[in-house]
Enzyme design. Structure first.
Site, mmCIF file in Angstrom:
data_model
loop_
_atom_site.group_PDB
_atom_site.id
_atom_site.type_symbol
_atom_site.label_atom_id
_atom_site.label_comp_id
_atom_site.label_asym_id
_atom_site.label_seq_id
_atom_site.Cartn_x
_atom_site.Cartn_y
_atom_site.Cartn_z
ATOM 1 N N TRP A 294 -31.687 83.180 -37.562
ATOM 2 C CA TRP A 294 -30.956 83.494 -36.335
ATOM 3 C C TRP A 294 -29.857 84.505 -36.666
ATOM 4 C CZ3 TRP A 294 -25.692 82.552 -35.359
ATOM 5 C CH2 TRP A 294 -25.286 82.903 -34.066
ATOM 6 N N ASP B 112 -26.682 82.436 -18.934
ATOM 7 C CA ASP B 112 -26.771 80.972 -18.921
ATOM 8 C C ASP B 112 -25.563 80.327 -18.229
ATOM 9 O OD1 ASP B 112 -27.416 78.404 -19.523
ATOM 10 O OD2 ASP B 112 -27.358 78.641 -21.709
ATOM 11 N N LYS C 142 -33.842 87.874 -17.552
ATOM 12 C CA LYS C 142 -33.828 87.659 -19.009
ATOM 13 C C LYS C 142 -34.464 86.295 -19.222
ATOM 14 C CE LYS C 142 -30.443 87.038 -22.767
ATOM 15 N NZ LYS C 142 -28.986 87.092 -23.023
ATOM 16 N N ASP D 243 -35.416 83.475 -21.572
ATOM 17 C CA ASP D 243 -34.973 83.009 -22.886
ATOM 18 C C ASP D 243 -35.819 81.820 -23.340
ATOM 19 O OD1 ASP D 243 -33.398 82.852 -25.148
ATOM 20 O OD2 ASP D 243 -31.507 82.799 -24.060
ATOM 21 N N CYS E 230 -36.557 87.053 -24.607
ATOM 22 C CA CYS E 230 -35.457 86.722 -25.504
ATOM 23 C C CYS E 230 -35.800 85.363 -26.089
ATOM 24 C CB CYS E 230 -34.180 86.649 -24.669
ATOM 25 S SG CYS E 230 -32.744 85.987 -25.542
ATOM 26 N N ASP F 81 -28.979 87.972 -31.405
ATOM 27 C CA ASP F 81 -27.682 87.564 -30.866
ATOM 28 C C ASP F 81 -26.539 88.204 -31.637
ATOM 29 O OD1 ASP F 81 -28.524 86.090 -28.746
ATOM 30 O OD2 ASP F 81 -28.452 84.162 -29.778
HETATM 31 C C1 GLA Z 1 -29.619 82.734 -26.366
HETATM 32 C C2 GLA Z 1 -29.605 84.207 -26.055
HETATM 33 C C3 GLA Z 1 -28.217 84.640 -25.683
HETATM 34 C C4 GLA Z 1 -27.739 83.840 -24.505
HETATM 35 C C5 GLA Z 1 -27.801 82.361 -24.818
HETATM 36 C C6 GLA Z 1 -27.492 81.522 -23.613
HETATM 37 O O1 GLA Z 1 -28.937 82.469 -27.542
HETATM 38 O O2 GLA Z 1 -30.085 84.942 -27.121
HETATM 39 O O3 GLA Z 1 -28.184 86.010 -25.396
HETATM 40 O O4 GLA Z 1 -28.527 84.143 -23.395
HETATM 41 O O5 GLA Z 1 -29.080 81.995 -25.289
HETATM 42 O O6 GLA Z 1 -27.573 80.170 -23.864
#
Ligand code: GLA
Length: 728
Positions: free
Chosen positions: A198, A366, A475, A477, A525, A547
């Site tokens: 990560w 989020d 987006k 995720d 994502c 991230d």
């Molecule tokens: C992941 C995404 C981030 C963000 C968070 C929200 O980590 O990569 O950009 O959207 O989730 O919880």
């Protein structure tokens, strides 16, 4: 170019512009791999199959059949009958034993390429691609294997996949079914892969291939941060410009294996496919199984050529989005600006300030739904939290639009929080093993997308929100990996299908989404860049890269990602400083230059940053629009690599017509007492003159490429320069 069959020699010849791939048949019908490499002008012959050497083929020397099978370079090895190297196909018959043997039956050559049922796959017009299907059978198992090769001549790409059909009356189980195999003599190959974690995805790793098996893989249910579905074998000393490369990338977003095996006779077997762990597929009479596609390329001109082959191929033959070459809005995302602590007023404040600076879209990340005020609840409850979004979503979207910005929204549709109304109503919708408390990751479980009603529910949640207001962007995720692989719906003997069925469920949802909302800009994502793969590119033209938006960390992450994927597919934003992941301070301008190498945007609270930084934004947005067509469609060249060898990083994008090129140079750490740095440009026309924009400096293309351009020495860490050379 294209595909030919030489009946007398029993040779299939697959030609692209610069490469040839040769397949030959043994007298018994084993499908052998003869050659892959530089383009051959003649028909080719099959001596490389070594059928005239001891132990000879089984029809000449049956008593040494295994010695033959264990050495024969084969197109699609099967397990259990005497080839002890990695197999691509393991089938358990009704007797309970594993063993299969595929012999040639027939072939078919067609213009164009058919779709792969339920899977993302490359596509092309009849004039772009030709397909060869080699049909093999195992007469004992009554099983047919269709080995499919699609030849994209102009970008030196061959895609491979396999379809297995049960043509008998007995129940078979596929315990392993890979997509591609490449057998070659070793040439001191090095294996190049992408690994990470990560916030530090896709670092380039390279090392000598040793005896035995070495691989990268994922059993995490997604392609993963940790290892990447890509493998390249490169000759020693391979550079950007020279050396030979055999590369494979997997058009799939779930478990995978990409492996090289050096065996006793100096043969290297390279394979790629769905990982066999946690996999077992029932193939009942009349059923078929389609593997995902592996993409192969060969370059005799170093890594740079390989990269440009992939970029051209993905742009033209994998990414479908209408936004592929279009103007993508510069966005501002509120994640690092507010995390969960926001409401409509805060978002509108950001939008108003962003609008003044020329930013074109606000993305609400989020925290807008259910009772989600931190990351431990509400996934699955996709209703707007009106305590935060006080007058409802349509009102918020309207106010953001009034500020001159489009509106985008975040979803994590594949998940379910234990603390959610959805889980309270349907605990069995979470992937879990009966009787065992499921493991939480970020306080969440994964939805069982092998169940059609779950796919329907999750999809409808997204569609309902998108129907309620003009939302331009999603987006998508996916923030946890899979474990506790059990479905409360699948029968006992079908539990081994869950991980692949899950991926098929994700694909089905995304397919529905892009069909129902064709203008939507979708960005995939996964906890940053854990599902950055060609499978996802089929649905979304851009994927969040990591991230970690620190400008220095991004140099390495984007270098590794751009080794395969087009620049415009990499989600890249300017974040705030000190950077939230590494705590580093870098100049705002450098962050901008680094983010320009992807889809450009902001990940900060624009109302809180300094006036000096805010004032740079209009110019940065202008730069993005100016260079967008070049970055989306040009040829990418890696000129220097900070992560591998140099104190600086440098890349170039040259227009296909060579009329201009943009060079980005980043000095990571300053060094004392050094000369100017010479960088050698690429992709220009030697005879043309180029002016360095903003100066009176004029150089010939030849000078810039052969003699190089001198980047003046300068003081300061983390500083960067853009050089735009334009035909004079
Ligand atoms: C992941 C995404 C981030 C963000 C968070 C929200 O980590 O990569 O950009 O959207 O989730 O919880």
């Amino acid at each position: 170019m294209g595909i030919s069959y030489f009946e007398e020699k029993k040779i299939f010849k697959l030609d692209t512009e610069r490469t040839t791939y040769l397949i030959g048949l043994s007298p018994e019908g084993y499908v052998g791999h003869i050659y892959y490499g530089r383009r051959l002008l003649g028909e080719g012959s099959n001596y490389l199959l070594r059928m005239q050497e001891p132990p000879y083929t089984p029809s000449v020397n049956l008593r040494e059949k295994s010695s033959f099978l264990d050495a024969f370079p084969t197109e699609y090895p099967t397990g259990g009958i005497g080839d002890y190297r990695e197999s691509c196909l393991d089938v358990r018959g009704e007797s309970g034993s594993i063993g299969s043997e595929l012999l040639f039956d027939s072939y078919r050559i067609l213009k164009g390429k058919e779709k792969l049922a339920g899977l993302p796959a490359s596509f092309g017009r009849q004039e772009d691609v030709e397909t060869l299907e080699i049909i093999c059978e195992d007469s004992i198992l009554q099983l047919r294997a269709i080995l499919s090769y699609s030849v994209f001549a102009c970008c030196d790409m061959i895609t491979r996949s396999v379809r297995i059909e049960n043509i008998g009356s007995r129940h078979l189980k596929l315990e392993k079914v890979y997509s591609a195999c490449l057998d070659m003599d070793n040439r001191d190959f090095e294996m190049l892969t992408l690994t990470g974690s990560w916030a530090r995805e896709r670092c380039i790793q390279r090392g000598r291939v040793r005896y035995g098996k070495q691989m990268v893989s994922s059993v995490r249910g997604e392609s993963s941060h940790q290892e990447h579905p890509f493998i390249a074998l490169v000759t020693p000393e391979t550079t950007q410009e020279s050396g030979e490369i055999y590369a494979m990338n997997f058009v799939y977003s779930g478990n995978f294996i990409a492996q090289a095996e050096l065996s006793q006779y100096g043969n290297v077997r390279m394979v790629m496919g769905i990982h066999e762990d946690y996999f077992c597929w029932n193939l009942r009479p009349g059923e078929m199984f389609q593997t995902p596609e592996a993409v192969l390329t060969y370059s005799a001109q170093g890594l740079g050529r390989m990269t440009r082959n992939f970029h051209d191929f993905y742009r033209e033959h994998i990414i479908r989005s209408p936004h592929k070459y279009g103007k993508r809005p510069v966005l501002i995302n509120n994640w690092e600006a507010t995390y969960f602590d926001f409401d409509s007023e805060k978002l509108v404040d950001i939008a108003k300030e962003a609008g003044k600076a020329g930013i074109e879209m606000l993305v609400m990340d989020d925290g807008w739904f259910g009772k989600r005020n931190c990351d431990d609840s509400s996934l699955g409850d996709w209703t707007v939290n009106e305590e935060k979004i006080t007058a409802g979503l349509p009102d918020l979207v309207q106010r953001v639009n009034d500020a001159g910005l489009k509106f985008g929204i975040w979803f994590e549709p594949e998940m379910i929080s234990p603390d959610s109304d959805l889980y309270r109503a349907h605990p069995d919708w979470a992937i879990q093993i009966k009787g065992r408390r499921p493991t939480q990751i970020r306080a969440q479980y994964v939805l069982d997308l092998s169940r059609p009603e779950v796919v329907d529910y999750a999809y409808k949640c997204i569609a309902d929100i998108l129907h309620c207001a003009p939302i331009a962007y999603v987006k998508w995720d996916m923030n946890r990996q899979l474990c506790d692989i059990g479905s409360s719906c699948l029968k006992e003997d079908a539990q081994g299908e869950l991980m692949h069925r899950y991926v098929l469920g994700v694909y089905e949802m995304q397919e529905r989404l892009v069909n129902e909302f064709p203008d939507l800009l979708l960005e995939n994502c996964s906890g940053g860049g854990a599902r950055f793969d060609p499978g996802m590119l089929y649905y979304s033209p851009q994927i969040w890269c990591s991230d970690d938006v620190d400008a220095v960390e991004r140099l390495r992450i984007q270098e590794g990602t751009a080794l395969i994927y087009p620049l415009a597919s990499m989600g890249a934003h300017i974040g705030d400083c000190p950077n939230h992941v590494v705590g580093r301070n870098t100049p705002f301008a450098t962050r901008g230059h680094v983010a320009l190498a992807g889809t450009f945007g902001y990940e900060l609270d624009i109302t809180q940053i300094s006036k000096e930084e805010r004032e740079q934004i209009p110019e940065q947005v202008g730069l993005y629009h100016k260079y967008r067509p070049l970055i989306q469609g040009g040829d990418y060249y890696r000129l220097a690599s900070w992560s591998m060898e140099k104190p600086y990083d440098c890349w170039e994008v040259a227009a296909k017509d060579k009329s201009h090129a943009l060079v980005t140079f980043v000095q990571v750490l300053a060094q004392p007492n050094v000369h100017s740095r010479v960088i050698y440009l690429r992709g220009l026309e030697e005879k043309w003159k180029y002016r360095l924009e903003g100066t009176e400096e004029i150089y010939s293309g030849e000078e810039l490429m052969k003699c190089g351009y001198l980047v003046p020495s300068c003081k300061g860490d983390f500083i960067s320069f853009l050089y735009h050379f334009v035909r004079n």
